[in-house]
Design a protein around this motif. Sequence first.
Motif, PDB file in Angstrom:
ATOM      1  N   GLU A  56       0.823  -1.207   0.000  1.00  0.00           N
ATOM      2  CA  GLU A  56       0.000   0.000   0.000  1.00  0.00           C
ATOM      3  C   GLU A  56       0.859   1.259   0.000  1.00  0.00           C
ATOM      4  O   GLU A  56       0.519   2.251  -0.657  1.00  0.00           O
ATOM      5  CB  GLU A  56      -0.936  -0.013   1.206  1.00  0.00           C
ATOM      6  CG  GLU A  56      -2.018  -1.082   1.115  1.00  0.00           C
ATOM      7  CD  GLU A  56      -2.969  -1.051   2.297  1.00  0.00           C
ATOM      8  OE1 GLU A  56      -2.766  -0.210   3.203  1.00  0.00           O
ATOM      9  OE2 GLU A  56      -3.904  -1.871   2.322  1.00  0.00           O
ATOM     10  N   TRP A  57       1.987   1.237   0.719  1.00  0.00           N
ATOM     11  CA  TRP A  57       2.861   2.415   0.721  1.00  0.00           C
ATOM     12  C   TRP A  57       3.514   2.612  -0.649  1.00  0.00           C
ATOM     13  O   TRP A  57       3.659   3.751  -1.114  1.00  0.00           O
ATOM     14  CB  TRP A  57       3.921   2.291   1.811  1.00  0.00           C
ATOM     15  CG  TRP A  57       3.401   2.602   3.184  1.00  0.00           C
ATOM     16  CD1 TRP A  57       3.336   1.773   4.264  1.00  0.00           C
ATOM     17  CD2 TRP A  57       2.835   3.849   3.617  1.00  0.00           C
ATOM     18  NE1 TRP A  57       2.763   2.411   5.333  1.00  0.00           N
ATOM     19  CE2 TRP A  57       2.456   3.695   4.965  1.00  0.00           C
ATOM     20  CE3 TRP A  57       2.609   5.081   2.992  1.00  0.00           C
ATOM     21  CZ2 TRP A  57       1.861   4.715   5.709  1.00  0.00           C
ATOM     22  CZ3 TRP A  57       2.020   6.100   3.714  1.00  0.00           C
ATOM     23  CH2 TRP A  57       1.653   5.924   5.055  1.00  0.00           C
ATOM     24  N   VAL A  58       3.902   1.509  -1.303  1.00  0.00           N
ATOM     25  CA  VAL A  58       4.454   1.642  -2.659  1.00  0.00           C
ATOM     26  C   VAL A  58       3.384   2.207  -3.596  1.00  0.00           C
ATOM     27  O   VAL A  58       3.659   3.082  -4.418  1.00  0.00           O
ATOM     28  CB  VAL A  58       4.975   0.284  -3.170  1.00  0.00           C
ATOM     29  CG1 VAL A  58       5.373   0.388  -4.641  1.00  0.00           C
ATOM     30  CG2 VAL A  58       6.175  -0.177  -2.336  1.00  0.00           C
ATOM     31  N   GLY A  65       6.704 -11.304  -8.126  1.00  0.00           N
ATOM     32  CA  GLY A  65       5.985 -10.523  -9.131  1.00  0.00           C
ATOM     33  C   GLY A  65       5.027  -9.489  -8.571  1.00  0.00           C
ATOM     34  O   GLY A  65       4.316  -8.831  -9.336  1.00  0.00           O
ATOM     35  N   TYR A  66       5.002  -9.331  -7.234  1.00  0.00           N
ATOM     36  CA  TYR A  66       4.103  -8.332  -6.650  1.00  0.00           C
ATOM     37  C   TYR A  66       4.678  -6.923  -6.744  1.00  0.00           C
ATOM     38  O   TYR A  66       3.945  -5.943  -6.690  1.00  0.00           O
ATOM     39  CB  TYR A  66       3.813  -8.673  -5.188  1.00  0.00           C
ATOM     40  CG  TYR A  66       2.971  -9.907  -5.027  1.00  0.00           C
ATOM     41  CD1 TYR A  66       1.598  -9.866  -5.214  1.00  0.00           C
ATOM     42  CD2 TYR A  66       3.557 -11.130  -4.708  1.00  0.00           C
ATOM     43  CE1 TYR A  66       0.825 -11.012  -5.091  1.00  0.00           C
ATOM     44  CE2 TYR A  66       2.796 -12.282  -4.581  1.00  0.00           C
ATOM     45  CZ  TYR A  66       1.426 -12.216  -4.782  1.00  0.00           C
ATOM     46  OH  TYR A  66       0.659 -13.358  -4.662  1.00  0.00           O
ATOM     47  N   LEU A  67       5.996  -6.833  -6.869  1.00  0.00           N
ATOM     48  CA  LEU A  67       6.665  -5.550  -7.049  1.00  0.00           C
ATOM     49  C   LEU A  67       7.644  -5.648  -8.209  1.00  0.00           C
ATOM     50  O   LEU A  67       8.079  -6.736  -8.595  1.00  0.00           O
ATOM     51  CB  LEU A  67       7.421  -5.131  -5.781  1.00  0.00           C
ATOM     52  CG  LEU A  67       6.609  -4.733  -4.551  1.00  0.00           C
ATOM     53  CD1 LEU A  67       7.542  -4.434  -3.385  1.00  0.00           C
ATOM     54  CD2 LEU A  67       5.710  -3.540  -4.844  1.00  0.00           C
ATOM     55  N   HIS A  68       7.993  -4.499  -8.752  1.00  0.00           N
ATOM     56  CA  HIS A  68       8.994  -4.404  -9.812  1.00  0.00           C
ATOM     57  C   HIS A  68      10.024  -3.372  -9.361  1.00  0.00           C
ATOM     58  O   HIS A  68       9.650  -2.306  -8.865  1.00  0.00           O
ATOM     59  CB  HIS A  68       8.350  -3.967 -11.119  1.00  0.00           C
ATOM     60  CG  HIS A  68       9.317  -3.778 -12.242  1.00  0.00           C
ATOM     61  ND1 HIS A  68      10.082  -4.800 -12.756  1.00  0.00           N
ATOM     62  CD2 HIS A  68       9.646  -2.658 -12.949  1.00  0.00           C
ATOM     63  CE1 HIS A  68      10.839  -4.336 -13.737  1.00  0.00           C
ATOM     64  NE2 HIS A  68      10.601  -3.044 -13.864  1.00  0.00           N
ATOM     65  N   LEU A  90       4.562  -1.148  -8.301  1.00  0.00           N
ATOM     66  CA  LEU A  90       3.686  -2.310  -8.229  1.00  0.00           C
ATOM     67  C   LEU A  90       3.956  -3.235  -9.412  1.00  0.00           C
ATOM     68  O   LEU A  90       4.161  -2.780 -10.536  1.00  0.00           O
ATOM     69  CB  LEU A  90       2.224  -1.885  -8.225  1.00  0.00           C
ATOM     70  CG  LEU A  90       1.783  -1.015  -7.038  1.00  0.00           C
ATOM     71  CD1 LEU A  90       0.299  -0.709  -7.138  1.00  0.00           C
ATOM     72  CD2 LEU A  90       2.101  -1.691  -5.708  1.00  0.00           C
ATOM     73  N   GLY A  91       3.909  -4.531  -9.162  1.00  0.00           N
ATOM     74  CA  GLY A  91       4.283  -5.501 -10.177  1.00  0.00           C
ATOM     75  C   GLY A  91       3.125  -6.036 -10.989  1.00  0.00           C
ATOM     76  O   GLY A  91       1.953  -5.755 -10.731  1.00  0.00           O
ATOM     77  N   LEU A 127       0.054  -7.908  -9.363  1.00  0.00           N
ATOM     78  CA  LEU A 127      -0.998  -7.077  -8.783  1.00  0.00           C
ATOM     79  C   LEU A 127      -1.937  -6.548  -9.861  1.00  0.00           C
ATOM     80  O   LEU A 127      -3.139  -6.415  -9.631  1.00  0.00           O
ATOM     81  CB  LEU A 127      -0.389  -5.915  -7.998  1.00  0.00           C
ATOM     82  CG  LEU A 127       0.280  -6.304  -6.674  1.00  0.00           C
ATOM     83  CD1 LEU A 127       0.956  -5.096  -6.049  1.00  0.00           C
ATOM     84  CD2 LEU A 127      -0.737  -6.905  -5.714  1.00  0.00           C
ATOM     85  N   ILE A 128      -1.396  -6.249 -11.037  1.00  0.00           N
ATOM     86  CA  ILE A 128      -2.250  -5.830 -12.150  1.00  0.00           C
ATOM     87  C   ILE A 128      -3.215  -6.950 -12.504  1.00  0.00           C
ATOM     88  O   ILE A 128      -4.416  -6.731 -12.692  1.00  0.00           O
ATOM     89  CB  ILE A 128      -1.397  -5.436 -13.369  1.00  0.00           C
ATOM     90  CG1 ILE A 128      -0.513  -4.229 -13.035  1.00  0.00           C
ATOM     91  CG2 ILE A 128      -2.284  -5.138 -14.575  1.00  0.00           C
ATOM     92  CD1 ILE A 128       0.479  -3.880 -14.118  1.00  0.00           C
ATOM     93  N   HIS A 129      -2.689  -8.170 -12.562  1.00  0.00           N
ATOM     94  CA  HIS A 129      -3.519  -9.340 -12.880  1.00  0.00           C
ATOM     95  C   HIS A 129      -4.592  -9.546 -11.809  1.00  0.00           C
ATOM     96  O   HIS A 129      -5.773  -9.756 -12.125  1.00  0.00           O
ATOM     97  CB  HIS A 129      -2.628 -10.574 -12.994  1.00  0.00           C
ATOM     98  CG  HIS A 129      -3.376 -11.857 -13.175  1.00  0.00           C
ATOM     99  ND1 HIS A 129      -4.013 -12.188 -14.363  1.00  0.00           N
ATOM    100  CD2 HIS A 129      -3.617 -12.891 -12.322  1.00  0.00           C
ATOM    101  CE1 HIS A 129      -4.597 -13.362 -14.226  1.00  0.00           C
ATOM    102  NE2 HIS A 129      -4.375 -13.808 -13.003  1.00  0.00           N
TER     103      HIS A 129
END
Length: 275
Positions: A33-35, A67-70, A79-80, A83-85
Amino acid sequence: MTAPMPHDDADNTDAHAKPAGTQTLLRGLALLEWVAAGVTDVKGIAAKLGTPRSTTHRMLTSLVAEGYLHHIPHKGYRLGSKLIHLGQKALEQRPLVAIARPHLEALAARTGDTIHLGIAEGDEVFYLDKIAGTRGLEMRSRTGQRMPLASTGIGKALMLGLPVARWAGLHTQACPDKATDDAAGPVRPSPPPWPEFAARMADYAAWGWAFDLEENELGIRCVAAPVRDAGGGVVAAISVASAAPYMPDARMRALGPQVRATADAISGALGWNAE
């Protein structure tokens, strides 16, 4: 299988109050959430979480691996793709979004303007869906965004389902703080003074649709209408938005019945009967 999140027993000072691993899980969700809020460096994230930088770095590394972050060198974390998926799956699994989408696409094709779908969460609009217009315009609204109810057309359409006694308080919340704006720069858009706002809302209630006359974003106007469920309650609202030159008063008045008809069609699909 997803690898377990790194866990430091030394950090889990609240272990006696929560099941094992719960604090680490909640901390990881808070990190995401902070990212999402724009805190993208290790030092800043660690400060927000109240965790050592070494612990924070291990969490970030694990989330990147899954894959949750990039991670972008010298720019920080974003965000990775996972999370988009998941976000897309979450939208697909909300019946309202799935039911409304074909109607919104048809309205977008007829008008060429940007279409929104939103619900009320507390005193704010939460945007569930957006279809960009074909006029090459960009506006700040986006899926997942929140705005004050009384400052947006879609929010005012949602307010038509609330007790009239709540309107004044929502109007106050949508008005910018003048002292803050004076210090920060130009005054932001805002609803008109309460007597004028109340008179407009009375008109909207009679018509069954509402207007946003550049009250939320300068240069943007919109026409909105409420969506009802089988019990007749307002559960959502839709809007057609465009730049002011494409939204003269005459066109907005003509769009009102069209937007309401689309909202009514969605309401019918949810079980609402106008009679």
